[in-house]
Write a protein that holds these residues in place. Structure first.
Motif, mmCIF file in Angstrom:
data_model
loop_
_atom_site.group_PDB
_atom_site.id
_atom_site.type_symbol
_atom_site.label_atom_id
_atom_site.label_comp_id
_atom_site.label_asym_id
_atom_site.label_seq_id
_atom_site.Cartn_x
_atom_site.Cartn_y
_atom_site.Cartn_z
ATOM 1 N N GLN A 1 0.832 -1.198 0.000
ATOM 2 C CA GLN A 1 0.000 0.000 0.000
ATOM 3 C C GLN A 1 0.870 1.253 0.000
ATOM 4 O OE1 GLN A 1 -2.311 1.108 3.621
ATOM 5 N NE2 GLN A 1 -4.101 0.796 2.324
ATOM 6 N N GLY B 1 -7.483 -1.573 4.765
ATOM 7 C CA GLY B 1 -7.213 -0.362 4.007
ATOM 8 C C GLY B 1 -8.438 0.456 3.695
ATOM 9 N N THR C 1 -4.975 7.035 -2.861
ATOM 10 C CA THR C 1 -3.639 6.436 -2.939
ATOM 11 C C THR C 1 -2.650 7.551 -2.658
ATOM 12 O OG1 THR C 1 -4.330 4.798 -4.576
ATOM 13 C CG2 THR C 1 -1.970 5.248 -4.394
#
Length: 761
Positions: free
Chosen positions: A165, A186, A212
């Motif tokens: 991630q 997440g 992100t």
């Protein structure tokens, strides 16, 4: 029929700014450097992967490197030398527990080092995924040894759970700013400050919608501020656009901003950011109506200028099928102006469930929502964010998104390149020989290469592309040191170190000048391409125009002799010194054109089925264009002759037989042994009767004339058939016999029951 996505979102996206017609879309590197051990110093350890966390400790001459379950201290001047290391591994119990959560993905259930920051007393703060249960600890370096202090802290909200991630973090005055997720799935993205007062963002899609995170940077906006402004922290990320009224999920690039002095609200937004604001970032690229998405951002500031002149360089890649990547630069003052003066977007409910985001046109509360505490607020009795009124806090809680998008400098990209996708970027500034300063971009790609590029007044120019790793490993982190003048790149496979300047790759003055590298110039005294900082003598350089007319006349090229026999083939090598150059060939001063027996190759000339007319003096010329003109240089020369025998490095000549030497003697011995074995084998076959002797064959021939017309070979086969049949048949049925029954005209008849055994010999 549904409207196409491009028509639905046209209200959101401005028309793409067209690039200039003379700007090369697929900007080609002038020089491509394939992988070689001399390209860079490499470091990796067997069984250790994911070298994606770095901390430069220039004060002690070390590169701190975080990998999977290990932290290394490497020599900053030569990273292939390991000074010290420390392991931070998970227990079997932790790994087993993680495997249950993550469907037994064993490799993910390790401790991936993700955060490395320097804190006071030369200690370091380090965090790892710890088998999807993040932990942090302090680490010290003393007497050449790394040591973990075992003062573990909970890393949730600081370090990601998932090693794959993306995240961002920043340490500023003991305060850790992190952008990650607070659960192992997440699903709860958050921007937090851990100390002194823990502050985080709201768990609302209007704040962060499946983001992100890319990178984070601080901005000292309080310096020389007449308004008494606060310092800021900028966060770059991409997310699903909540403001997009479309059928498909559209990803957009964002920049968010918070104030360092933010303490949260008193009642509304308790322990939450009161200064969180975000805006869309545009990087308009030709051929794309969908917005390009950000992959990395780097802050570059001139220490002699105000923070307002700082630039954020960001690399972008397309959302859909395209092989174009881009670099856009954004001025810090433009970003600050959007947050300080821009309009807000507000959600509007239509019907019962549909929400549209439109520009807010109503009254804006005072103090301005999202603004830092400044002198105006202090004069109004607001000393910190705890004193902010509820209308201001309620406004920013519902409307953190700005209406205006942030445009790049010049309204277009600095670089657009077709090829491997960009992944990371760092920028340095160097002063050229003419006194002008140029920003040099070092761009990492998904194929493990580093691009060295400059934008000269709107002209895109890639100096070189270097392959750092043998396998095409994506570059996951880039750092550089002003102290060593070195660049450090990390990937899953390992970490590489390469110099910012590679002047020695240019062997001639023309090649050195046409490279247009602001780091390099041609030193006439020593006759070499050298780094400007290492020479005080007269240097020939022309980075803006690429003018090589000032170069001295090059030394004559050595002319080797090559010969070839008539009808043979010959290759004359001529490697092109530049991807931007075109090579041409001459024979005896006349230009050659491609004909069937003269083939122009990328790295030379191939002469096929040579004749006497192909003899002569061949010369390979490199022709390269720059802004100042066309420059031609001789790369190679050959004197080719036609003769009965040939020799030469580049010729394809049939080798002559060798008549002496140890290898010939050995061959003769082997041939002799083979002849002896063959004679022995023939003698044995004659003795056994497998092969008839000539006189026996003659006798059988005379007998056969009496019995019928049988030849010698037929007699041999007949004898073998009668005496030693090849197939053993003990019994046969009537039906099987019928299958083998011959026709009336078939000759000769075969007596199957006579086949009794097989001769193994």
């Amino acid at each position: 029929m549904r409207l196409p996505l491009l028509l639905v979102i046209c209200w959101l996206l401005p028309p793409a700014t067209m690039l200039e017609e003379d700007s090369p879309l697929g900007c080609v590197p002038r020089r491509s450097v394939t992988y070689h051990g001399d390209n860079a110093n490499l470091f990796r350890e067997e069984g250790v992967f994911n070298y994606s966390t770095m901390l430069l400790r220039e004060d002690v001459g070390l590169l701190m490197l975080g990998a999977r379950e290990a932290v290394y201290a490497l020599d900053l001047n030569n990273i292939s030398k390991k000074v010290s290391s420390v392991k931070w591994e998970v227990t079997q119990q932790q790994e087993k527990k993680c495997g249950i959560k993550r469907d037994n993905l064993k490799m993910e259930c390790k401790n991936y080092i993700r955060i490395l920051h320097k804190v006071e007393d030369d200690k370091m703060y380090v965090c790892g995924t710890n088998a999807f249960d993040p932990e942090c600890d302090y680490m010290s370096y003393k007497d050449g040894k790394l040591t973990l202090e075992n003062k573990t802290e909970d890393g949730k909200g600081k370090c990601p759970f998932d090693p794959h991630q993306r995240y961002a973090s920043l340490m500023f005055e003991k305060n850790l700013y992190s952008a990650t997720s607070t659960n192992f799935l997440g699903l709860e993205p958050v921007l937090t400050r851990s100390t002194p007062v823990t502050i985080r963002s709201e768990f609302k899609t209007s704040w962060l919608h499946e983001p992100t995170f890319v990178s984070m940077a601080d901005m000292p906006e309080s310096e020389t501020s007449a308004e008494g402004d606060d310092d800021k922290v900028y966060l770059f990320f991409r997310e699903i656009a909540v403001e997009c009224d479309c059928y498909n999920r559209l990803v957009v690039s964002r920049v968010a901003r918070v104030c360092k002095g933010d303490l949260g609200g008193q009642r509304t937004l308790q322990k939450k950011w009161t200064s969180f604001m975000k805006a869309r970032m545009d990087c308009p690229v030709l051929e794309s109506q969908l917005p390009y998405i950000i992959q990395d951002a780097y802050r570059w500031c001139d220490p002699q200028q105000s923070w307002k002149e700082c630039l954020f360089y960001a690399v972008f890649t397309p959302q859909k099928t395209s092989d174009l990547s881009a670099v856009c630069a954004y001025c810090a003052s433009d970003i600050s102006r959007v947050f300080a003066e821009g309009k807000y977007k507000t959600p509007v409910t239509i019907g019962t469930s549909v929400v549209k985001w439109v520009m807010y046109s109503g009254d804006v509360p005072v103090p301005r929502p999202g603004a830092c505490i400044n002198n105006e607020a202090r004069n109004a009795g607001i000393a910190d964010t705890l004193d902010l009124p509820d209308p201001t806090l309620q406004f920013i809680k519902l409307r953190p998104l700005m209406d205006q998008a942030i445009q790049p400098v010049g309204q277009k990209p600095l670089l657009v390149r077709r090829g491997a996708a960009f992944s990371r970027i760092v920028v340095t500034q160097v002063q050229a020989a003419d006194g002008k300063k140029h920003n040099v971009m070092f761009i990492g790609t998904e194929e493990g290469t580093i691009l060295k590029a400059v934008n000269y007044n709107g002209e895109m120019f890639i100096i070189e592309e270097v392959q750092l790793f043998q396998a095409p490993e994506p570059i996951k982190i880039l750092k550089f040191s002003n102290v060593t003048g070195q660049l450090y790149a990390g990937s899953d496979y390992g970490v590489a170190q390469m110099p910012l300047a590679t002047c020695e790759r240019s062997s001639s003055c023309m090649s050195c000048v046409l490279a247009r590298d602001p780091y390099c110039g041609w030193d006439k005294a020593v006759g070499k391409c050298v780094r400007l900082s290492s020479s005080q003598r007269e240097i020939i350089q022309s980075v803006m125009e690429g003018d090589a007319s000032f170069c001295p006349k090059a030394d004559p090229v050595k002319r080797p002799n090559e010969s070839i026999w008539p009808g043979g083939n010959l290759k004359l090598h001529c490697p092109s010194p530049s991807n931007l150059a075109k090579t041409t060939w001459e024979r005896d001063g006349a230009a050659l054109t491609a004909v069937p027996h003269l083939q122009f190759l990328r790295d030379g000339l191939l002469i096929l089925n040579a004749s006497h007319s192909d003899a002569g003096r061949y010369r390979c010329l490199s022709v390269e264009h720059s802004k100042s003109g066309t420059f031609t240089t001789t790369v190679a020369e050959y004197q080719v002759s036609i003769g009965p025998t040939g020799s030469g490095k580049g010729s394809f000549i049939l080798p002559e037989a060798r008549r002496d030497g140890p290898s010939v003697t050995g061959l003769q011995v082997v041939i002799g042994l083979l002849v002896v074995c063959l004679l022995a084998l023939l003698t044995w076959n004659f003795y056994k009767g497998h092969l008839p002797l000539p006189w026996n064959c003659r006798k059988k021939s005379e007998q056969s004339q009496e019995q019928g017309d049988l030849k010698c070979g037929d007699a041999q086969r007949s004898a073998l058939t009668e005496d030693k049949p090849l197939v053993s048949v003990t019994s046969i049925t009537r039906e099987e016999a019928a299958l083998y029954a011959p026709d009336e005209n078939d000759h000769p008849n075969v007596n199957l029951p006579s086949l009794q055994f097989i001769d193994d010999e």
